[in-house]
Design an enzyme around this catalytic site. Structure first.
Site, mmCIF file in Angstrom:
data_model
loop_
_atom_site.group_PDB
_atom_site.id
_atom_site.type_symbol
_atom_site.label_atom_id
_atom_site.label_comp_id
_atom_site.label_asym_id
_atom_site.label_seq_id
_atom_site.Cartn_x
_atom_site.Cartn_y
_atom_site.Cartn_z
ATOM 1 N N HIS A 223 0.773 -1.002 0.070
ATOM 2 C CA HIS A 223 -0.005 -0.088 0.049
ATOM 3 C C HIS A 223 0.891 1.311 0.018
ATOM 4 O O HIS A 223 1.569 1.651 0.997
ATOM 5 C CB HIS A 223 -0.753 -0.064 1.170
ATOM 6 C CG HIS A 223 -2.018 0.863 1.283
ATOM 7 N ND1 HIS A 223 -2.901 1.012 0.307
ATOM 8 C CD2 HIS A 223 -2.009 2.308 1.939
ATOM 9 C CE1 HIS A 223 -3.876 2.085 0.554
ATOM 10 N NE2 HIS A 223 -3.040 2.929 1.328
ATOM 11 N N HIS B 13 1.096 5.542 -1.493
ATOM 12 C CA HIS B 13 0.789 6.832 -2.102
ATOM 13 C C HIS B 13 1.849 7.631 -2.466
ATOM 14 O O HIS B 13 2.402 8.288 -1.713
ATOM 15 C CB HIS B 13 -0.335 7.630 -1.481
ATOM 16 C CG HIS B 13 -1.537 6.886 -0.566
ATOM 17 N ND1 HIS B 13 -2.633 6.461 -1.418
ATOM 18 C CD2 HIS B 13 -1.790 6.669 0.533
ATOM 19 C CE1 HIS B 13 -3.368 5.876 -0.802
ATOM 20 N NE2 HIS B 13 -2.910 5.907 0.413
ATOM 21 N N ARG C 254 -4.638 15.557 6.386
ATOM 22 C CA ARG C 254 -5.494 15.210 5.073
ATOM 23 C C ARG C 254 -5.477 16.758 4.376
ATOM 24 O O ARG C 254 -5.333 16.607 3.428
ATOM 25 C CB ARG C 254 -6.732 14.624 5.488
ATOM 26 C CG ARG C 254 -7.280 14.084 4.107
ATOM 27 C CD ARG C 254 -8.630 13.233 4.496
ATOM 28 N NE ARG C 254 -9.671 14.442 4.587
ATOM 29 C CZ ARG C 254 -10.930 14.324 4.323
ATOM 30 N NH1 ARG C 254 -11.409 13.110 4.241
ATOM 31 N NH2 ARG C 254 -11.768 15.168 4.629
ATOM 32 N N GLU D 117 -10.076 2.709 9.261
ATOM 33 C CA GLU D 117 -8.836 3.380 9.713
ATOM 34 C C GLU D 117 -9.099 4.314 10.905
ATOM 35 O O GLU D 117 -8.235 4.434 11.735
ATOM 36 C CB GLU D 117 -8.240 4.214 8.427
ATOM 37 C CG GLU D 117 -6.761 4.907 8.818
ATOM 38 C CD GLU D 117 -6.274 5.646 7.548
ATOM 39 O OE1 GLU D 117 -7.051 5.565 6.410
ATOM 40 O OE2 GLU D 117 -5.194 6.201 7.834
ATOM 41 N N HIS E 22 -5.464 -1.070 6.424
ATOM 42 C CA HIS E 22 -5.544 -0.760 7.754
ATOM 43 C C HIS E 22 -6.284 -1.762 8.751
ATOM 44 O O HIS E 22 -5.652 -2.285 9.469
ATOM 45 C CB HIS E 22 -6.314 0.708 7.893
ATOM 46 C CG HIS E 22 -5.293 1.770 7.112
ATOM 47 N ND1 HIS E 22 -4.011 1.941 7.580
ATOM 48 C CD2 HIS E 22 -5.591 2.718 6.195
ATOM 49 C CE1 HIS E 22 -3.438 2.936 6.612
ATOM 50 N NE2 HIS E 22 -4.450 3.301 5.877
ATOM 51 N N ASP F 184 2.348 3.343 2.669
ATOM 52 C CA ASP F 184 1.399 4.019 2.808
ATOM 53 C C ASP F 184 1.832 6.051 2.376
ATOM 54 O O ASP F 184 2.144 6.004 1.372
ATOM 55 C CB ASP F 184 0.610 4.199 4.026
ATOM 56 C CG ASP F 184 -0.846 4.631 4.096
ATOM 57 O OD1 ASP F 184 -1.150 5.367 2.942
ATOM 58 O OD2 ASP F 184 -1.317 4.628 5.013
HETATM 59 ZN ZN LIG Z 1 -3.851 4.800 2.000
#
Ligand SMILES: [Zn+2]
Length: 376
Positions: A61, A63, A88, A243, A277, A328
Site C-alpha cells: 500500500h 501513495h 489530510r 482506519e 488498515h 502508505d
Molecule cells: Zn492509504
C-alpha cells in the site's frame, strides 16, 4: 548495458522455502539475474560476510506522491489540534499543486527509495486523476501512466490500484480540494477498463487493480458496481477499511452497520479483497474477514504518524488472516522497520512482552511470507 559474467555469491544466509539457510550459494547469469540457488560448491565465490539474501519485498500500500509532504506535516501546534483530518487537508493542498511532471518526479523518488530498501513490487493506491481545474485530461489515465512509467524507469513492478472516489462523505458538503480525485461511476469504469487494456499491451512489469477509496468516499451503489466489475475481470480490489473511528461511526449512521459488516453483508469480501488498515474492528469482524479469505494490509509507520491506532495483527493471525505491509504516506520507507513497529505497538498495547513475543515468533514468519508474495 555491458554484459556481466556468471557470478557465484556466498552470503551467510539465504531465505528459501520460508526459512533462513546457510551454506547455499546464489548463481547469477550474464544478465545479472538469479539462475540457481544451490548447495555451496568449492567456489570461487563472491563472499558476502555477515549478509543474508532475501527475495524482493512487496509494498502492498503506497501513495507515491505523498513523498513530497514528508516532514511538512509533523509539528505540534500551540492548539495541539493536529489529527488525521488536519494532515489530510495539507495532503490535499499538495495533491492539488502537482503537475503531471511533478507526479512522475515524486513517484520516481519514492520508488527509488523503495528499491534501495529491498522493495521490488508496489501496490500503488492512485487517486489523483483530473487536472487542477477538476476536469479530466485528454487521456483520463495520464497521471496513472506517469506513476507506472516512474516505477518502470526505476525497475520495480507495480500494481496500479486505480482509485474510485465519489464524494466527501455521508451527508458532507463537497470539498473542492477533492476535485482531482472524483469521477462518476460510468467514467471510472470506462477509464479503468481502458487502463487495464493499455497496461497489458505495454508492460509485463505492471498490472491494474480496482480501489474504491473507502465507505466514506464511495456510496454503496458505486461500490457494488466497482466490485462486480473487478470480479468479472478477475482483478484485485484494495480499499481503506476502518482506519479512523470517525469513519466507522459515519458508516453506522448511514448504513446501521460497521464498515466490515457492510462489506460482508453486501457480498464485497472475497480472497481478491485487501482491507487496508482494518484497525477499528470487533472480534466478529475479524472472523468475517477470515471466513471470506480477505487479506489485511497494515501500514504501521503511517498509522502511528496519523494516530490511527494499532492493527490487531495478533488477532488476525490467530484467525488465519494474511497480513501484508505498506509504506502508505512515505513518512519512512522501510518494511523491516514497519514489521518491527507492529510488534512493538502490540507489546505496548498488550503490556506483555513475553506473550507478545511468543505470538510474534509465529507472526514474523507469517509477515515475511506475506511480504514476499506478489500482490495478485
Ligand atoms: Zn492509504
Amino acid at each position: 548495458m555491458t554484459e556481466e559474467a556468471t557470478k557465484v555469491w556466498l552470503p551467510d544466509l539465504v531465505y528459501v522455502d520460508g526459512t533462513f539457510r546457510s551454506n547455499l550459494e546464489v548463481v547469477t547469469n550474464s544478465e545479472g539475474q538469479i539462475s540457481s540457488i544451490q548447495n555451496a560448491s568449492k567456489g570461487p565465490w563472491i563472499r558476502l560476510k555477515n549478509k543474508a539474501i532475501l527475495p524482493g519485498l512487496v509494498n502492498a500500500h503506497s501513495h507515491a506522491f505523498q513523498r513530497v509532504i514528508r516532514g511538512r506535516t509533523e509539528y505540534r501546534s500551540e492548539a495541539s489540534t493536529d489529527s488525521f483530518w488536519t494532515w489530510r487537508e495539507l495532503m490535499y493542498q499538495a495533491a492539488n499543486r502537482l503537475t503531471p511532471d511533478d507526479i512522475y518526479a515524486a513517484s520516481r523518488m519514492a520508488f527509488l527509495e523503495m528499491a534501495l530498501t529491498g522493495i521490488t513490487a508496489v501496490g500503488e493506491f492512485h487517486y489523483i486523476h483530473n487536472a487542477q481545474d477538476g476536469k479530466p485530461y485528454d487521456d483520463p489515465n495520464l497521471l496513472a501512466k506517469q506513476v507506472i512509467r516512474a516505477a518502470n524507469d526505476v525497475g520495480i513492478r507495480i500494481a496500479l490500484l486505480r482509485v474510485a472516489y465519489e464524494r466527501a462523505g455521508f451527508q458532507k458538503e463537497s470539498n473542492p480540494l477533492q476535485n482531482r480525485f472524483i469521477e462518476s461511476t460510468d467514467n471510472y469504469l470506462k477509464n479503468l477498463d481502458t487502463l487495464i487494456h493499455d497496461v497489458k499491451k505495454e508492460s509485463d512489469l505492471s498490472w491494474v487493480g480496482a480501489a474504491p477509496h473507502s465507505v466514506r468516499a464511495v456510496s454503496l451503489n458505486y461500490l457494488k458496481e466497482v466490485s462486480a466489475f473487478a470480479t468479472e475481470r478477475n482483478i484485485p480490489v484494495h480499499m481503506h477499511v476502518a482506519e479512523q473511528p470517525a469513519e466507522v461511526s459515519a458508516c453506522i449512521e448511514e448504513y446501521k452497520r460497521s464498515p466490515v459488516a457492510l462489506l460482508d453483508t453486501e457480498g464485497i469480501l472475497n480472497d481478491h479483497f485487501t482491507a487496508v488498515h482494518a484497525i477499528h474492528v470487533t472480534s466478529k469482524a475479524v472472523e468475517a474477514l477470515a471466513l471470506k479469505g480477505v487479506n489485511v494490509c497494515a501500514c504501521p509507520t503511517t498509522e502511528r504518524n496519523l494516530g490511527d491506532g494499532v492493527v490487531p495483527v495478533d488477532e488476525y493471525f490467530r484467525a488465519g488472516v494474511p497480513v501484508s505491509l505498506g509504506t502508505d504516506s512515505q513518512t519512512q520507507i522501510d518494511l523491516f522497520e514497519d514489521a518491527r513497529e507492529l510488534e512493538y505497538h502490540l507489546r505496548l498495547q498488550r503490556k506483555s512482552e513475553t506473550s507478545s513475543h511468543q505470538l510474534m515468533n509465529t507472526k514474523r514468519r507469517h509477515c515475511l511470507v506475506v511480504c514476499f508474495s506478489a500482490p495478485h
